[in-house]
Design a protein around this motif. Structure first.
Motif, short mmCIF file in Angstrom:
data_model
loop_
_atom_site.label_atom_id
_atom_site.label_comp_id
_atom_site.label_asym_id
_atom_site.label_seq_id
_atom_site.Cartn_x
_atom_site.Cartn_y
_atom_site.Cartn_z
N GLY A 181 -6.87 42.81 13.44
CA GLY A 181 -8.09 43.64 13.03
C GLY A 181 -8.53 43.24 11.74
O GLY A 181 -8.74 42.29 11.37
N TRP A 182 -9.15 44.30 11.11
CA TRP A 182 -10.01 44.24 9.84
C TRP A 182 -9.20 44.07 8.68
O TRP A 182 -9.72 43.88 7.53
CB TRP A 182 -11.08 45.44 9.85
N GLY A 183 -8.00 44.88 8.67
CA GLY A 183 -7.14 44.77 7.27
C GLY A 183 -6.97 46.16 7.11
O GLY A 183 -6.23 47.03 7.88
N ALA A 184 -7.45 46.67 5.82
CA ALA A 184 -7.44 47.92 5.33
C ALA A 184 -7.62 49.39 6.23
O ALA A 184 -6.86 50.24 6.39
CB ALA A 184 -7.60 48.11 4.05
N ILE A 185 -8.66 48.76 6.71
CA ILE A 185 -9.39 50.05 7.55
C ILE A 185 -8.61 50.36 8.83
O ILE A 185 -8.73 51.64 9.21
CB ILE A 185 -10.93 50.00 7.85
N ASP A 186 -8.23 49.31 9.59
CA ASP A 186 -7.15 49.62 10.72
C ASP A 186 -5.79 49.58 10.61
O ASP A 186 -5.10 50.16 11.19
CB ASP A 186 -7.71 48.74 11.83
N PHE A 188 -4.58 50.86 7.57
CA PHE A 188 -4.31 51.95 6.72
C PHE A 188 -5.11 53.11 6.84
O PHE A 188 -4.57 54.13 6.96
CB PHE A 188 -4.59 51.47 5.00
N ALA A 189 -6.44 53.08 6.96
CA ALA A 189 -7.38 54.00 7.17
C ALA A 189 -7.05 55.03 8.21
O ALA A 189 -7.43 56.00 8.33
CB ALA A 189 -8.66 53.51 7.08
N VAL A 190 -6.44 54.40 8.89
CA VAL A 190 -6.32 55.29 10.47
C VAL A 190 -5.33 56.36 10.12
O VAL A 190 -5.51 57.36 10.73
CB VAL A 190 -5.92 54.29 11.78
N HIS A 191 -4.36 56.24 9.07
CA HIS A 191 -3.55 57.36 8.90
C HIS A 191 -4.20 58.31 8.16
O HIS A 191 -4.28 59.74 8.81
CB HIS A 191 -2.35 56.86 7.91
N PRO A 192 -5.30 58.28 7.11
CA PRO A 192 -6.08 59.40 6.79
C PRO A 192 -7.20 59.84 8.03
O PRO A 192 -7.30 60.84 8.14
CB PRO A 192 -6.84 58.55 5.44
N LEU A 193 -7.40 58.88 8.63
CA LEU A 193 -8.15 59.43 9.79
C LEU A 193 -7.38 60.31 10.77
O LEU A 193 -8.06 61.35 11.62
CB LEU A 193 -8.87 58.33 10.66
N SER A 194 -6.13 60.02 10.95
CA SER A 194 -5.43 60.78 12.00
C SER A 194 -5.32 62.23 11.18
O SER A 194 -5.33 63.21 12.24
CB SER A 194 -4.09 60.13 12.31
N LEU A 195 -5.13 62.29 10.03
CA LEU A 195 -4.79 63.56 9.34
C LEU A 195 -6.42 64.30 9.36
O LEU A 195 -6.24 65.63 9.52
CB LEU A 195 -4.59 63.29 7.83
N ILE A 196 -7.47 63.59 9.06
CA ILE A 196 -8.56 64.28 9.02
C ILE A 196 -8.85 64.88 10.65
O ILE A 196 -9.42 66.10 10.74
CB ILE A 196 -9.90 63.46 8.82
N LYS A 346 -7.64 61.10 21.87
CA LYS A 346 -7.80 61.31 20.32
C LYS A 346 -7.95 60.01 19.66
O LYS A 346 -8.79 59.74 18.59
CB LYS A 346 -6.81 62.13 19.95
N GLY A 347 -7.01 59.03 20.00
CA GLY A 347 -6.98 58.10 19.23
C GLY A 347 -8.36 57.19 19.41
O GLY A 347 -8.65 56.36 18.47
N ILE A 348 -8.97 57.25 20.33
CA ILE A 348 -10.19 56.51 20.48
C ILE A 348 -10.85 57.02 19.53
O ILE A 348 -11.83 56.18 19.21
CB ILE A 348 -10.54 56.47 22.03
N LEU A 349 -11.11 57.93 19.17
CA LEU A 349 -12.04 58.80 18.21
C LEU A 349 -11.74 58.16 16.85
O LEU A 349 -12.59 57.70 15.99
CB LEU A 349 -11.88 60.15 18.11
N ILE A 350 -10.44 57.51 16.46
CA ILE A 350 -10.02 56.97 15.33
C ILE A 350 -10.48 55.60 15.29
O ILE A 350 -11.23 54.96 14.44
CB ILE A 350 -8.48 57.13 15.14
N GLU A 351 -10.40 54.99 16.67
CA GLU A 351 -10.90 53.51 16.81
C GLU A 351 -12.23 53.53 16.83
O GLU A 351 -12.80 52.39 16.09
CB GLU A 351 -10.43 52.91 18.16
N ARG A 352 -13.04 54.37 17.19
CA ARG A 352 -14.76 54.50 17.13
C ARG A 352 -15.02 54.79 15.47
O ARG A 352 -16.02 53.91 15.14
CB ARG A 352 -15.30 55.66 17.65
N ALA A 353 -14.31 55.30 14.91
CA ALA A 353 -14.56 55.42 13.42
C ALA A 353 -14.26 54.39 12.58
O ALA A 353 -15.16 53.84 11.66
CB ALA A 353 -13.73 56.69 12.94
N VAL A 354 -13.22 53.38 13.01
CA VAL A 354 -12.92 52.28 12.14
C VAL A 354 -14.05 51.25 12.69
O VAL A 354 -14.66 50.50 11.67
CB VAL A 354 -11.35 51.58 12.79
N ASP A 355 -14.34 51.18 14.03
CA ASP A 355 -15.61 50.50 14.38
C ASP A 355 -16.71 50.62 13.60
O ASP A 355 -17.53 49.70 13.09
CB ASP A 355 -15.73 50.28 15.78
N ALA A 356 -17.15 51.96 13.34
CA ALA A 356 -18.27 52.56 12.79
C ALA A 356 -18.09 51.90 11.25
O ALA A 356 -19.27 51.65 10.63
CB ALA A 356 -18.50 53.98 12.76
#
Length: 370
Positions: A181-186, A188-196, A346-356
């Protein structure tokens, strides 16, 4: 369903967390079928057998495909590195098994979309390992927001920091490879994205910057290029109109498991920090001026399902308890109940956010999520 046969692929830290959850879920909740730890798979036969004996699994295999093919297995826990998730999840779903796959879904959006397609085609339950959303405190914060306790939310800030990559002399590891993956965004950032996603719903647009504090790491073969980014800062706009940002770092000395959330509304504020996961702070404008201030609220039995673990307030749940709650939610879905979990839909929404976020960084602009 009289019993549930469990297959586990991977026996590292997260594999052990899944095993603990499967062992604990019936004693804690008491309202689920009997759990059969049927088959554990790992990198080789010897490791698999040793871990199966430790965790209590009946069978062991050095080939994960044998776990998936086992007729005694009803659900497969996948706790391997990200790059293996697609193949393993797709195979398990095609074999008619339900799936509990650790986050993130995959190292790239294309693979994540394939996982979603496999889940839809199979009709089986497929959920992701986002256990922080299961915290009774987070559930109560969601309730407060939904009831309008702090009014309309206008700004959200989340910081996630750890220091396991802070030492510049630490060796190169698998997480430094672009294949994961990309590192911190996928990572780590997926956890904040799950909470959001759980508290507010999906994002509307993002603007991302990423940084690589150490460009090379030592390995047995010599210096190796670090292929990913350990720091990221993301401006965001939520679909409900609120602004905010996410800041994540895997190189923040002194931070061990911090996910600090600040939520600001028209009538108050809510603060939470994962390093103190059994409490949150609440400020309400309805308090009189002589008593106005943040109050600390401790977890207690009335913050469900805390009561399933401990009958007294303030005695604290832990990471693996949240994993047990997550396991119960998975079983609920398998039984056809309504459940709080992040499934592949729902998880795909997180993955699309990471891709964005990745596209935003590459192109230097805001990216809409549609």
């Amino acid at each position: 369903m009289k019993s549930i046969g469990v297959g586990l692929i991977g026996s590292g830290f997260m594999g052990k967390a899944h095993a603990l959850a499967w062992n604990a879920v019936r004693p804690v909740f008491g309202d689920v079928p009997a759990i059969r730890l049927a088959h554990l798979g790992d990198a080789n036969d010897a490791l698999a057998r040793a871990k199966a004996d430790e965790f209590g699994f009946a069978k062991a295999s050095g080939d994960w495909r044998q776990v998936v093919a086992d007729p005694e297995v009803d659900v497969v826990s996948i706790t391997t590195p990200n790059k293996f998730h697609l193949e393993m999840a797709a195979a398990a779903l095609a074999a008619g098994k339900d799936v509990w796959c650790e986050k993130p879904m995959a190292p790239n959006l294309a693979d994540a979309e394939k996982m979603l397609a496999a889940a839809r085609q199979s009709g089986k339950v497929a959920v992701l390992g986002y256990n922080y959303v299961q915290n009774p405190v987070i559930r109560h914060i969601s309730k407060l927001i939904g009831e309008g306790a702090i009014g309309a939310v206008n700004h959200v800030r989340i910081e996630m920091d750890e220091d396991f990559m802070a030492d510049p002399e630490a060796p190169f590891q698998q997480r430094h490879e672009k294949a994961n993956g990309w590192g911190a965004i996928d990572d780590f950032a997926v956890h904040p994205l799950s909470l959001i996603l759980t508290l507010f719903g999906p994002l509307e647009r993002v603007m991302c910057d990423m940084a690589k504090p150490y460009s090379t790491r030592k390995s047995p073969e010599g210096e190796r290029e670090v292929e990913v980014f350990d720091i990221a800062t993301i401006l965001m706009r939520l679909k409900n109109g609120a602004s905010g940002f996410i800041a994540v770092s895997r190189t923040a000395w002194g931070r061990k498991g911090r996910i600090a959330i600040q939520i600001f509304g028209a009538k108050g504020s809510i603060l939470f920090d994962q390093e103190r996961l059994n409490e949150f702070q609440l400020y309400l404008t309805s308090d009189g001026p002589t008593e106005a201030g943040f109050r600390t609220v401790l977890s207690a039995p009335h913050h469900k399902p805390y009561d399933r673990f401990i009958p007294a307030p303030g005695h604290s749940l832990g990471f693996n308890d949240l994993k047990t709650i997550e396991c119960r939610q998975l079983i609920g879905r398998m039984l056809g109940e309504e459940a709080l979990s992040i499934d592949f839909e729902k998880g795909i929404l997180i993955e699309r956010a990471v891709d964005a976020m990745a596209r935003s960084f590459q192109e230097g602009r805001w990216v809409d999520l549609g």
